[in-house]
Write an enzyme that holds these catalytic residues in place. Structure first.
Site, PDB file in Angstrom:
ATOM      1  CE  LYS A  26      -4.072   2.324   2.221  1.00 45.25           C
ATOM      2  NZ  LYS A  26      -4.985   2.227   2.995  1.00 45.25           N
ATOM      3  CD  GLU A  58      -0.909  10.855   6.212  1.00 43.99           C
ATOM      4  OE1 GLU A  58      -0.863  10.173   7.312  1.00 43.99           O
ATOM      5  OE2 GLU A  58      -1.333  10.364   5.072  1.00 43.99           O
TER       6      GLU A  58
END
Length: 313
Positions: free
Chosen positions: A188, A274
């Site tokens: 992911k 992020e």
């Protein structure tokens, strides 16, 4: 089960609402004042594809978690990566020696942060394919379906992890128990490490990126950098499989029309991203392992430059 959602944004609202509807005692914890105010005044509004629900859930800012709060059985961590440490510093009053944490954050390195606050045997890691959005404070847009993969970090935590799996199953969250969740986390991370940063810099959705003549070369190079670093940590990524998973998102009937979360944070809302926990983490790990990761390094620097230009907070 008594459950705290640490980070009740779009995804936290979705998971918290579904767990609440299944009969669990759920509290929400978030830092957005307007979101807190809206939920306290009007309840959490969940806009599903074919119906709308309103749930009156208790919600607190992390600073409001004081000593007279009783401990919870489970904390579901859904903050932004850079907010994780501060969140767990503030919510210590609801964490006992029996409390487990289920981390569903994107990115890498969160086990190190959580281990500062929680014994490793009480940590569960996972990934999810569920999506969610916020139409406004206290108003979650909840279309589509998804699944959740989970595994305890330490073997001694498996019994409670299976209890959590049952709770999530009853809530319709489609959980599965994994025997190699670290592989899924890295996989992911590859998807986020390509689509998030590239769509943000190129100012496009996933389908538009996929239509570019250079998309394949960019994806292959970045996935290669992730794979080189992951291999040092004992994770052997199937690169063609990962690339295939990324390319599957280009379909407009799947996620093609979606703008990744990093795009929404930075371009739409001028919030910091992020990136340091995705491409930046690979860049840092690469330097530690003496592995060159120039694309991850450059993409990290470009995103930070864009944050400066937009004065992201």
């Amino acid at each position: 089960m008594k459950i705290a959602i640490a980070g009740a944004g779009a995804m936290g609202s979705r998971i918290g609402l579904m767990l609440h509807q299944a009969g669990n005692e759920v509290i929400l914890i978030d830092r957005w004042p307007d979101h807190i105010k809206a939920i306290r005044e009007n309840g959490l509004i969940g806009e599903f594809e074919d119906h709308k629900v309103v749930a009156h859930l208790p919600i607190y800012s992390p600073e409001e978690i004081v000593e007279d709060h009783t401990s919870v059985d489970l904390v579901v961590a859904l903050t932004k990566s850079m907010q994780l440490r501060a969140m767990f510093q503030d919510i210590q009053p609801i964490i006992s020696e029996k409390t487990f944490v289920f981390c569903l954050l994107n990115g890498l390195g969160h086990d190190e942060t959580l281990s500062e606050f929680i014994p490793r045997e009480n940590i569960i890691f996972g990934t999810t394919t569920w999506t969610a959005g916020l139409a406004g404070p206290g108003h979650a847009s909840l279309v589509g379906t998804g699944s959740i993969e989970m595994e305890n970090l330490d073997p001694s935590g498996k019994a409670f992890t299976l209890e959590v799996l049952e709770v999530f199953q009853k809530a319709g969250l489609n959980p599965v128990y994994s025997n190699n969740v670290r592989y899924s986390i890295w996989k992911k991370a590859c998807i986020n490490g390509t689509l998030n940063g590239l769509c943000t810099i190129l100012d496009c959705n996933i389908a538009d990126f996929g239509s570019l003549s250079i998309a394949g070369d960019l994806i292959e190079t970045i996935v290669g950098e992730f794979a080189s670093v992951a291999e040092v940590e004992g994770i052997i990524l199937d690169q063609p499989q990962v690339i295939q998973a990324i390319e599957a998102t280009y379909d407009v009937k799947a996620q093609g029309l979606h703008f990744p979360s990093m795009y929404q944070d930075l371009i739409r809302n001028h919030r910091k991203t992020e990136i340091d926990y995705i491409n930046g983490a690979v860049w840092q790990k690469g330097m530690n392992y003496q592995i060159s990761t120039p694309y991850c390094a450059f993409l990290t620097q470009l995103i930070h430059a864009k944050e400066e230009l937009l004065e992201a907070k």
